[in-house]
Design an enzyme around this catalytic site. Structure first.
Site, PDB file in Angstrom:
ATOM      1  N   CYS A  89       5.094  -7.333  -2.199  1.00  0.00           N
ATOM      2  CA  CYS A  89       5.135  -8.506  -1.081  1.00  0.00           C
ATOM      3  C   CYS A  89       6.393  -7.334  -0.357  1.00  0.00           C
ATOM      4  O   CYS A  89       7.572  -6.995  -0.510  1.00  0.00           O
ATOM      5  CB  CYS A  89       5.998  -9.409  -1.106  1.00  0.00           C
ATOM      6  SG  CYS A  89       5.676 -10.052   0.204  1.00  0.00           S
ATOM      7  N   LEU A  90       5.692  -6.523   1.155  1.00  0.00           N
ATOM      8  CA  LEU A  90       6.464  -5.462   1.398  1.00  0.00           C
ATOM      9  C   LEU A  90       5.440  -5.586   2.849  1.00  0.00           C
ATOM     10  O   LEU A  90       4.253  -5.107   2.669  1.00  0.00           O
ATOM     11  CB  LEU A  90       6.387  -4.483   0.782  1.00  0.00           C
ATOM     12  CG  LEU A  90       6.611  -3.030   1.629  1.00  0.00           C
ATOM     13  CD1 LEU A  90       8.203  -3.080   1.255  1.00  0.00           C
ATOM     14  CD2 LEU A  90       6.525  -1.522   0.679  1.00  0.00           C
TER      15      LEU A  90
END
Length: 169
Positions: A107-108
């Site tokens: 999750c970036l």
């Protein structure tokens, strides 16, 4: 089919061909860059010569961090529209991190809403390696890891060090 309908279909076919060609050229350039000038603590290449769209990567945990010397493996899956669309990046090893889902997906924002075609495999791996030492607990993919990181850092660090040590076995 009308002449204009046939023309539109041909144009779409040419666009798909151009997109695939652009994607392939970009992936070859990214591969060359990774071979000639890999970022510190990172390596990546396609799993096989026949498929440029699925890569394996390794990140060595940054020094003086909980992840120090850990050997972390990832899978990068590139869409046909790369670099206009980001790859899917997933850890294939055990990891406990606020910004990594239980299935290993990262999750970036760089890999979603903040994606830019200017990013490369190298810049993606640099960002993920940086994320290891500087997680964002305010945007957790793993709420348990985010809670420990924020509320009981010593326990978080213990769990991460245990995983880092196991990665070396």
């Amino acid at each position: 089919m009308s002449a204009s309908g046939a023309g539109n279909a041909a144009m779409r076919g040419n666009q798909v061909g151009t997109t695939a060609r652009t994607s392939r050229l970009r992936l070859l350039a990214d591969l060359r860059d990774m071979q000639q000038d890999p970022p510190e603590g990172c390596s990546a290449s396609p799993y096989c010569e026949d498929n440029l769209y699925t890569w394996g990567a390794t990140i060595i945990g940054p020094e003086e961090s909980e992840w120090e010397n850990a050997v972390l493996t990832l899978k990068l899956t590139f869409p046909d529209q790369y670099p206009e669309k980001p790859p899917r990046v997933r850890f294939t090893c055990e990891i406990f991190h606020p910004n990594v889902y239980h299935d290993g997906n990262v999750c970036l924002s760089l890999l979603s809403e903040n994606w830019s075609a200017a990013y490369s495999v190298s810049s993606i791996l640099i960002a993920i390696r940086s994320l290891l030492t500087d997680p964002n607990p305010n945007s957790p993919a793993n709420p348990e890891a985010a809670h420990l990181f924020s509320m009981d850092y010593a326990d978080y660090k213990r769990r991460v060090r245990r995983i880092a040590q196991k990665s070396l076995e």
